[in-house]
Write an enzyme that holds these catalytic residues in place. Structure first.
Site, PDB file in Angstrom:
ATOM      1  N   ASN A  12      12.315   9.298  -9.147  1.00 45.28           N
ATOM      2  CA  ASN A  12      13.063   8.054  -8.937  1.00 45.28           C
ATOM      3  C   ASN A  12      12.577   7.009  -9.946  1.00 45.28           C
ATOM      4  OD1 ASN A  12      13.507   5.361  -7.949  1.00 45.28           O
ATOM      5  ND2 ASN A  12      14.181   6.245  -6.018  1.00 45.28           N
ATOM      6  N   ASP A  14      13.667   3.800 -10.263  1.00 39.63           N
ATOM      7  CA  ASP A  14      14.001   2.420  -9.884  1.00 39.63           C
ATOM      8  C   ASP A  14      12.976   1.403 -10.388  1.00 39.63           C
ATOM      9  OD1 ASP A  14      16.083   3.464  -8.438  1.00 39.63           O
ATOM     10  OD2 ASP A  14      15.219   3.044  -6.463  1.00 39.63           O
ATOM     11  N   HIS A  15      11.690   1.777 -10.251  1.00 38.96           N
ATOM     12  CA  HIS A  15      10.679   0.741 -10.491  1.00 38.96           C
ATOM     13  C   HIS A  15      10.314   0.565 -11.956  1.00 38.96           C
ATOM     14  CE1 HIS A  15      10.806  -0.248  -6.421  1.00 38.96           C
ATOM     15  NE2 HIS A  15      10.558   0.993  -6.051  1.00 38.96           N
ATOM     16  N   ARG A  23      11.269  -9.537 -16.728  1.00 40.59           N
ATOM     17  CA  ARG A  23      11.485 -10.405 -17.891  1.00 40.59           C
ATOM     18  C   ARG A  23      12.959 -10.437 -18.315  1.00 40.59           C
ATOM     19  NH1 ARG A  23       6.937 -11.888 -21.162  1.00 40.59           N
ATOM     20  NH2 ARG A  23       5.429 -12.591 -19.633  1.00 40.59           N
ATOM     21  N   HIS A  48      18.618   4.182  -7.386  1.00 44.52           N
ATOM     22  CA  HIS A  48      19.265   3.496  -6.257  1.00 44.52           C
ATOM     23  C   HIS A  48      19.935   2.224  -6.776  1.00 44.52           C
ATOM     24  CE1 HIS A  48      18.572   1.622  -1.954  1.00 44.52           C
ATOM     25  NE2 HIS A  48      19.828   1.563  -2.341  1.00 44.52           N
ATOM     26  N   ARG A  50      21.247  -0.823  -5.776  1.00 41.93           N
ATOM     27  CA  ARG A  50      21.275  -1.672  -4.576  1.00 41.93           C
ATOM     28  C   ARG A  50      22.354  -2.723  -4.715  1.00 41.93           C
ATOM     29  NH1 ARG A  50      16.331  -1.267  -1.228  1.00 41.93           N
ATOM     30  NH2 ARG A  50      17.275  -2.956  -0.064  1.00 41.93           N
ATOM     31  N   HIS A  55      16.902  -3.776  -9.015  1.00 37.92           N
ATOM     32  CA  HIS A  55      16.255  -2.976 -10.077  1.00 37.92           C
ATOM     33  C   HIS A  55      17.316  -2.278 -10.936  1.00 37.92           C
ATOM     34  CE1 HIS A  55      16.441  -0.179  -6.711  1.00 37.92           C
ATOM     35  NE2 HIS A  55      15.343  -0.634  -6.136  1.00 37.92           N
ATOM     36  N   GLU A  75      21.599   7.016  -5.348  1.00 41.49           N
ATOM     37  CA  GLU A  75      21.353   6.470  -4.002  1.00 41.49           C
ATOM     38  C   GLU A  75      22.148   5.203  -3.823  1.00 41.49           C
ATOM     39  OE1 GLU A  75      17.395   5.483  -2.805  1.00 41.49           O
ATOM     40  OE2 GLU A  75      16.690   7.435  -3.442  1.00 41.49           O
ATOM     41  N   THR A 105      11.779  -2.262   0.697  1.00 38.05           N
ATOM     42  CA  THR A 105      12.229  -0.938   0.274  1.00 38.05           C
ATOM     43  C   THR A 105      13.084  -0.380   1.404  1.00 38.05           C
ATOM     44  OG1 THR A 105      11.497   1.261  -0.457  1.00 38.05           O
ATOM     45  CG2 THR A 105      10.083   0.118   1.138  1.00 38.05           C
ATOM     46  N   THR A 106      13.565   0.867   1.267  1.00 35.55           N
ATOM     47  CA  THR A 106      14.421   1.428   2.316  1.00 35.55           C
ATOM     48  C   THR A 106      13.547   1.746   3.525  1.00 35.55           C
ATOM     49  OG1 THR A 106      15.697   2.384   0.516  1.00 35.55           O
ATOM     50  CG2 THR A 106      16.253   3.107   2.743  1.00 35.55           C
ATOM     51  N   GLU A 156      18.146  14.128   3.642  1.00 35.02           N
ATOM     52  CA  GLU A 156      16.817  13.830   3.098  1.00 35.02           C
ATOM     53  C   GLU A 156      16.017  13.202   4.229  1.00 35.02           C
ATOM     54  OE1 GLU A 156      16.453  12.277  -0.864  1.00 35.02           O
ATOM     55  OE2 GLU A 156      14.700  11.088  -0.307  1.00 35.02           O
ATOM     56  N   HIS A 199      10.041   9.419   0.265  1.00 40.46           N
ATOM     57  CA  HIS A 199       9.612   8.044   0.558  1.00 40.46           C
ATOM     58  C   HIS A 199       8.113   8.005   0.810  1.00 40.46           C
ATOM     59  CE1 HIS A 199       9.841   3.814   1.426  1.00 40.46           C
ATOM     60  NE2 HIS A 199      11.082   3.850   1.018  1.00 40.46           N
ATOM     61  N   GLY A 200       7.429   7.284  -0.089  1.00 36.58           N
ATOM     62  CA  GLY A 200       6.001   7.044   0.067  1.00 36.58           C
ATOM     63  C   GLY A 200       5.111   8.211  -0.322  1.00 36.58           C
ATOM     64  N   GLY A 221       9.148   8.206  -6.274  1.00 36.98           N
ATOM     65  CA  GLY A 221       9.254   7.152  -7.280  1.00 36.98           C
ATOM     66  C   GLY A 221       8.039   6.262  -7.401  1.00 36.98           C
ATOM     67  N   TYR A 222       7.887   5.388  -6.444  1.00 39.06           N
ATOM     68  CA  TYR A 222       6.957   4.262  -6.556  1.00 39.06           C
ATOM     69  C   TYR A 222       5.543   4.675  -6.974  1.00 39.06           C
ATOM     70  CZ  TYR A 222       4.660  -0.101  -5.301  1.00 39.06           C
ATOM     71  OH  TYR A 222       3.929  -1.257  -5.334  1.00 39.06           O
TER      72      TYR A 222
END
Ligand code: PXP
Length: 261
Positions: A12, A14-15, A23, A48, A50, A55, A75, A105-106, A156, A199-200, A221-222
């Protein structure tokens, strides 16, 4: 188990976009991150879009679809606006997630039991367009059974509560969340669903969950983007892949599948 089933890694990005947007410029580019992740062994890319575009932006999604050689997992929340964008983008898969503007987050799974009337036409339209639909849900039997009734091919499982409990050292909670995930994965497979999880997840929890034979894909992802700051994204993907492979290699040991705090 002689030949454990394959376990795909979806990265993922996203981040990377979160950092770019700090910026409001063009760098770092989430599409470049996706290409590096694929080069290092990722089996797919997740992003994702959103509603608040905090992001990933619309043009990122279009560029991901145009430029990556592996499946794109889009997503999104189940809104008409997102459905229109997804149908125009034609990703490999759409993962429907709940979305609240104020969340970091989700935070929870989709309530497919409560929203089945609203979700049914969404799933049908995506199915008709040849897009693989995945529903991001808690490992709750009622949610899993409804996902199967709604004819979503994939679920998922939300691993956030389990991962938080592991990281915080809440052993009893981690154990009960683990059992819930394993039971949910087994139930979903029995109902004919393909099972993903995410997730996580970090290296340790990904290695653990790789032991669940019913799970075919992890979306992460994160943690990986954070690790990439120190060792680079390619190295992070390779280390994650190795952790997943170690976990998968342990398959066949029933004890390790059912007790993992
Ligand atoms: N899967 C889904 C459906 C998600 O919403 C997210 C978070 O965007 C992830 C996986 C990845 O979670 P994390 O960024 O915590 O690894």
């Amino acid at each position: 188990m002689l030949n454990p089933p394959p376990l795909r890694l979806g990265v993922n990005v996203d981040h990377v976009a979160t950092l770019r947007n700090a910026r409001a410029g063009e760098r770092p580019d989430p599409v470049r991150a996706a290409l590096v992740a694929i080069e290092a062994g990722a089996d797919g890319i997740t992003a994702h879009l959103r509603e608040d575009r905090r992001h990933i932006r619309d043009d990122d999604m279009a560029r991901l679809k145009a430029e990556i050689s592996k499946p794109l997992n889009f997503e999104m929340a189940a809104t008409e606006d997102m459905l229109r964008i997804a149908l125009a983008t034609k990703p490999h898969a759409v993962c429907l997630v709940p979305e609240r503007r104020e969340e970091l987050t989700t935070e929870g799974g989709l309530d497919v039991v409560g929203q089945h009337n609203a979700l049914a036409p969404f799933i049908a339209r995506l199915n008709d367009a040849g897009v693989r639909v995945s529903l991001f849900i808690a490992a709750d039997p009622a949610q899993i059974e409804m996902a199967a009734r709604l004819r979503a091919p994939v679920i998922e499982i939300h691993t956030g509560a389990w991962c938080d409990a592991v990281v915080d050292g809440h052993t009893a909670k981690a154990e009960s969340e683990w059992r819930r995930i394993v039971a949910g994965a087994v139930l979903a497979r029995t109902a004919g669903l393909e099972v993903h999880a995410g997730h996580g997840l970090d290296y340790a929890t990904a290695e653990s969950i790789a032991e669940v034979a019913e799970i075919m894909e992890l979306n992460i992802g994160y943690y990986m983007i954070g690790e990439a700051l120190f060792v680079g994204l390619g190295e992070t993907v390779r280390t994650m892949r190795a952790a997943m492979d170690r976990g998968r290699a342990k398959l066949g040991n029933l004890q390790s599948r059912t007790s993992r705090a």
